[in-house]
Scaffold this active site. Structure first.
Site: not given
Length: 516
Positions: A18, A84, A195, A343, A354, A356
């Protein structure tokens, strides 16, 4: 589509993990493909924490949110978000230096010649240069940052108020639940659990199903790995491999801590260079996010934590949290019937916000070339080619910040200043130094204004400029620049106070003040 193809059609997508990556992926797929009959299942365990420190974004997230139907005011309130307009870099070129990388243009182009060439040509005139001012003075978002102002850009292309974009700073721990709610309302099925086993086709190596800790088996046609650095599917199962970029980006650890607000609610992120890395400051509605990214080869965990805590603007709200990472990317982000997003696909330190963006691009590119059948070869090759370009061009831009420095006050900065850099970056730097020109490309994140901001901000001054700037009389250029600078200043002054704009437009989670 033939009957055979219909039988081979992709019907079931299974997302493992998630957090921000998993729920952005689920929300994107559900919003754009949910009505096609595609079944989307997300498996996550509440027992597994998320990184949750990526709070600063780039303007591209606005298009993503709008595309999937996110209401901005609801999103802002739900995630304690602020606006921003750029990123301030302190102490990067030299100790004491400061500049802002804005989300917008510098000045206005004239007859096809970028503004910074006119600004640069006036620097050669000893009499006029002092009157021209710094390049920053010709950027509306930079001026708004310094004044703590904000309002959405004008839709009138003739207005100077249309020359910028904006992004968000938000609480990532609140963003994932917000995206989860958005995705579940559009039909995504969430399954709680871990899992414990991955079943592969003995012939092709494709993933057939995953087995949960309660014995439940979930099959799918396409699997998306959002399991973070662990890379359960892309690496632990498929052994895809990892291209490490630590020789260019040696920071491999971070420590993060939130603190109380002090002072004005600023519409920008700050990155302050430290002895062996850099510290971030991200203002949210309810707190300030702080962190220190550093290289363990040049400093200790304790020293990095001490530096972070010593530079907080207010009282710490939690204990410091340590993270470890290896900069680089998977050799294939799409391998067989598995795609790594977030990731699990790679990590580039958050110097230019960078992380997201790369999640968003992974989802967007998947949507653009989503396969109708389970023959993924062509789709995977094109996806990997385009994502490789994204990673490599961001990598080069990040390296530029470290390499374009005059600092020699620590072993870390001596290494970064003198190290060999990728040829792709060396060519870009040489082009700008010699002519003021920025290498252009169609695919990749950072375009000309971004490169110019870092080059000039870190004292990489071009020796020459576009000769077409000499066609105009110097007196005419000076007059034009003076008028433009005043116009920019007046436009920034006319904008609303940042905190007040959030409060007045029902975007606040709770009352926000300019000095909250």
């Amino acid at each position: 589509m033939t009957a055979a193809n219909m039988q081979d059609r992709v019907k079931n997508v299974v997302i493992i993990g998630g957090g921000t990556a998993g729920w952005m992926t689920a929300a994107g797929l559900a919003s754009m493909l949910g009505q096609t009959g595609l079944n989307i299942t997300l498996i996550e365990s509440e027992a597994i924490g998320i990184v949750g420190v990526g709070e600063a974004t780039l303007p591209h997230i606005r298009l993503f949110n709008e595309t999937i139907g996110v209401n901005e005011a609801e999103f802002m309130a739900a995630t304690s978000a602020t606006f921003k307009l750029g990123i301030e870099f302190c102490d990067w070129g030299r100790l004491g230096d400061s500049y802002i990388h804005p989300f917008g243009e510098f000045g206005l182009a004239n007859e096809g010649v970028a503004f910074h060439h006119y600004w640069r040509c006036m620097q050669d005139d000893a009499e006029t240069a002092p009157d021209i001012g710094a390049l920053d003075e010709y950027s509306l978002p930079i001026l708004a940052c310094k004044m703590a102002k904000f309002q959405p850009p004008s839709e009138d292309p003739r207005s100077v108020l249309s020359t910028y974009r904006y992004a968000y700073q938000f609480d990532a721990l609140q963003y994932a639940p917000f995206m989860r709610d958005h995705a579940e309302k559009r039909g995504v099925t969430r399954i709680e659990g871990k899992v414990t086993h991955v079943d592969q086709d003995s012939g092709t190596g494709d993933i057939l199903s995953v087995t949960m800790d309660n014995g439940q088996s979930i099959s799918g046609d396409l699997f998306i790995d959002c399991t973070g650095f662990f890379g359960l599917l892309i690496e632990k199962t498929l052994e895809t491999g990892y291209d490490e970029w630590s020789k260019w980006l040696p920071c491999d650890r971070a420590v993060a801590v939130p603190c109380e607000h002090e002072g004005t609610l600023l519409p920008y992120t700050r990155a302050t260079a430290d002895k062996a890395g850099w510290r971030w400051r991200i203002p949210l509605q309810h707190r300030t996010g702080n962190g220190h990214v550093y290289s363990s080869g040049f400093t200790s965990d304790d020293a990095a934590t001490d530096s972070l805590l010593a530079n907080l603007e207010g009282k710490a709200l939690a204990d410091p949290r340590q993270l470890r990472f290896v900069t680089g990317k998977r050799r294939k982000l799409w391998n067989r019937n598995c795609i790594a997003i977030g990731l699990s696909g790679g990590f580039l330190e958050p110097l230019e916000s960078t992380s997201i963006y790369l999640i968003q691009e992974g989802v967007t590119k998947l949507l653009e070339m989503f396969p109708q059948t389970s023959n993924f070869t062509v789709h995977a090759e094109e996806y990997n080619r385009r994502m490789d370009l994204e990673f490599e061009r961001i990598r080069d831009f990040l390296i530029l910040h470290y390499h374009a420095t005059e600092r020699d006050d620590s072993a870390f900065w001596n290494y970064m200043r003198t190290m060999d850099i990728p040829d792709s970056l060396a060519e870009k730097i040489e082009l700008f130094k010699s002519s003021g020109r920025v290498a252009s490309y169609n695919h990749g994140l950072f375009l000309m204004p971004s490169w110019v901001a870092v080059y000039i901000g870190q004292r990489v001054m071009p020796q020459r400029y576009d000769w077409r700037a000499d066609r105009l009389d110097k007196g005419h250029i000076k007059k034009h620049l003076s008028g433009l600078r005043n116009h920019m200043h007046q436009a920034a002054m006319s904008m609303q106070d940042h905190a007040s704009y959030i409060q007045n437009n029902n975007m606040a989670r709770r009352p926000v003040t300019a000095a909250s």
